[in-house]
Design a protein around this motif. Structure first.
Motif, PDB file in Angstrom:
ATOM      1  N   GLY A  22     -10.582  20.032   1.563  1.00 32.06           N
ATOM      2  CA  GLY A  22     -11.490  19.133   0.843  1.00 32.06           C
ATOM      3  C   GLY A  22     -12.952  19.280   1.222  1.00 32.06           C
ATOM      4  N   LEU A  23     -13.278  20.170   2.177  1.00 33.83           N
ATOM      5  CA  LEU A  23     -14.669  20.285   2.641  1.00 33.83           C
ATOM      6  C   LEU A  23     -15.389  21.470   2.002  1.00 33.83           C
ATOM      7  N   THR A  24     -16.647  21.237   1.674  1.00 35.86           N
ATOM      8  CA  THR A  24     -17.540  22.309   1.220  1.00 35.86           C
ATOM      9  C   THR A  24     -18.599  22.491   2.298  1.00 35.86           C
ATOM     10  N   ILE A  25     -19.012  23.743   2.528  1.00 33.45           N
ATOM     11  CA  ILE A  25     -20.065  24.002   3.521  1.00 33.45           C
ATOM     12  C   ILE A  25     -21.284  24.627   2.848  1.00 33.45           C
ATOM     13  N   TRP A  26     -22.470  24.207   3.321  1.00 29.11           N
ATOM     14  CA  TRP A  26     -23.723  24.861   2.954  1.00 29.11           C
ATOM     15  C   TRP A  26     -24.293  25.353   4.279  1.00 29.11           C
ATOM     16  N   TRP A  27     -24.323  26.635   4.478  1.00 30.44           N
ATOM     17  CA  TRP A  27     -24.695  27.220   5.774  1.00 30.44           C
ATOM     18  C   TRP A  27     -25.977  28.052   5.636  1.00 30.44           C
ATOM     19  N   GLY A  28     -26.921  27.848   6.545  1.00 29.05           N
ATOM     20  CA  GLY A  28     -28.171  28.618   6.513  1.00 29.05           C
ATOM     21  C   GLY A  28     -28.549  29.108   7.890  1.00 29.05           C
ATOM     22  N   ALA A  29     -28.896  30.386   7.978  1.00 28.27           N
ATOM     23  CA  ALA A  29     -29.355  30.954   9.248  1.00 28.27           C
ATOM     24  C   ALA A  29     -30.788  31.463   9.090  1.00 28.27           C
ATOM     25  N   TYR A  30     -31.566  31.363  10.169  1.00 30.01           N
ATOM     26  CA  TYR A  30     -32.974  31.821  10.183  1.00 30.01           C
ATOM     27  C   TYR A  30     -33.712  31.288   8.949  1.00 30.01           C
ATOM     28  N   LEU A  31     -33.484  30.026   8.630  1.00 30.44           N
ATOM     29  CA  LEU A  31     -34.082  29.444   7.425  1.00 30.44           C
ATOM     30  C   LEU A  31     -35.603  29.596   7.425  1.00 30.44           C
TER      31      LEU A  31
END
Ligand code: SAM
Length: 260
Positions: free
Chosen positions: A208-217
């Motif tokens: 049921g989980l969604t991820i929004w992942w960002g690196a070195y934004l």
């Protein structure tokens, strides 16, 4: 007791154009910039701070302003359950208080303005203001502290994905990787995670989980991945490990949200 005006300036979490107009004005009021190097392989971060000074401060280093660079005492802590843990934390805090105090006393003259550059926003997982308060409590210096807010990594994240931080009328949890794995699965509803060195998102039940992942934004190396956690967790781990090996350091932030 000598007095010192101290600015804690949020410089944004990566892109020099995150520096606000208020921050530019504050940068130009400072006589001495304190740059604390966290060691590791984060030379990029020190370089970005330098770039910000070159770009936004009028006049040249040496004439218009000075830069004082020091190694920030590193947090070398063992297991939180070990007998020496509390003593280690105390000694690390004391070292930082000593360092900040001596910098403000010895490197800044009466009537000069000192500035600490804080990555992102100074109120989010940054101890600069806490340490300065503790220096003030020592009573050896009279500090007038002013904080300039900055664009944090979590705001950079939500902007890059063009999503709201909260669900309608909902609560937001902001936490660390270490805390995430200790959360009740049902409580992982709308959670932003910073300071996660070990892919804690891969250790929670992804249903049921969604991820929004960002690196070195906000930097040229920025990486963005989003999708159902069950489908993308492995991919993020792989991309993260490769990027970390390539650059020598990693800065990532993510949002986990239970979709209704
Ligand atoms: C010590 S905290 C400082 C947070 C900072 N005060 C802020 O406002 O974003 C460092 C953590 O912030 C996150 N972070 C900071 N800059 C980032 C960026 N450019 N991209 C992704 N995450 C970032 C990472 O989770 C990193 O481990």
């Amino acid at each position: 007791v000598a007095s010192r005006e101290v600015l804690v300036i949020g410089i944004g979490a990566g892109d020099p154009s995150y520096v606000t107009v208020q921050a530019v004005e504050a940068l130009n009021r400072a006589d001495v910039f304190v740059v604390l190097d966290k060691g590791e392989d984060k030379d990029d971060l020190v370089a970005l701070r330098r770039e910000i000074l070159d770009r936004f401060v009028e006049g040249d280093e040496g004439t218009a302003y000075r830069v004082v660079e020091r190694a920030d005492p590193e947090r070398r802590l063992g297991d939180a359950t070990s007998a020496s843990y509390a003593a280690d934390v105390q000694s690390w805090h004391d070292q930082r208080i000593d360092l900040y105090q001596s910098l403000l006393r010895d490197e800044v003259a009466d009537g000069e303005v000192a500035a600490f550059l804080a990555w992102g926003d100074p109120s989010l997982y940054d101890s600069t203001t806490r340490v300065l308060d503790q220096v003030a409590e020592l009573g050896t210096l009279d500090l007038a502290i002013e904080v300039i807010p900055g664009i944090s990594s979590l705001h950079a994240l939500t902007a890059r994905f063009a999503i709201p931080l909260n669900q309608i009328g909902g609560a937001i949890t902001i936490t660390t990787g270490r805390q995430l794995v200790a959360m009740e699965p049902a409580a992982i509803d709308n959670v932003v995670v910073l300071l996660d060195g070990r892919c804690s998102f891969a250790q929670v039940d992804p249903a049921g989980l969604t991820i929004w992942w960002g690196a070195y934004l906000g930097t040229p190396d920025e990486i963005l991945v989003t999708g159902p956690l069950a489908e993308v967790a492995g991919h993020i781990q792989q991309v993260r490990a490769e990027a970390r090996a390539r650059k020598g350091w990693m800065f990532d932030t993510y949002l986990l949200r239970r979709q209704p």
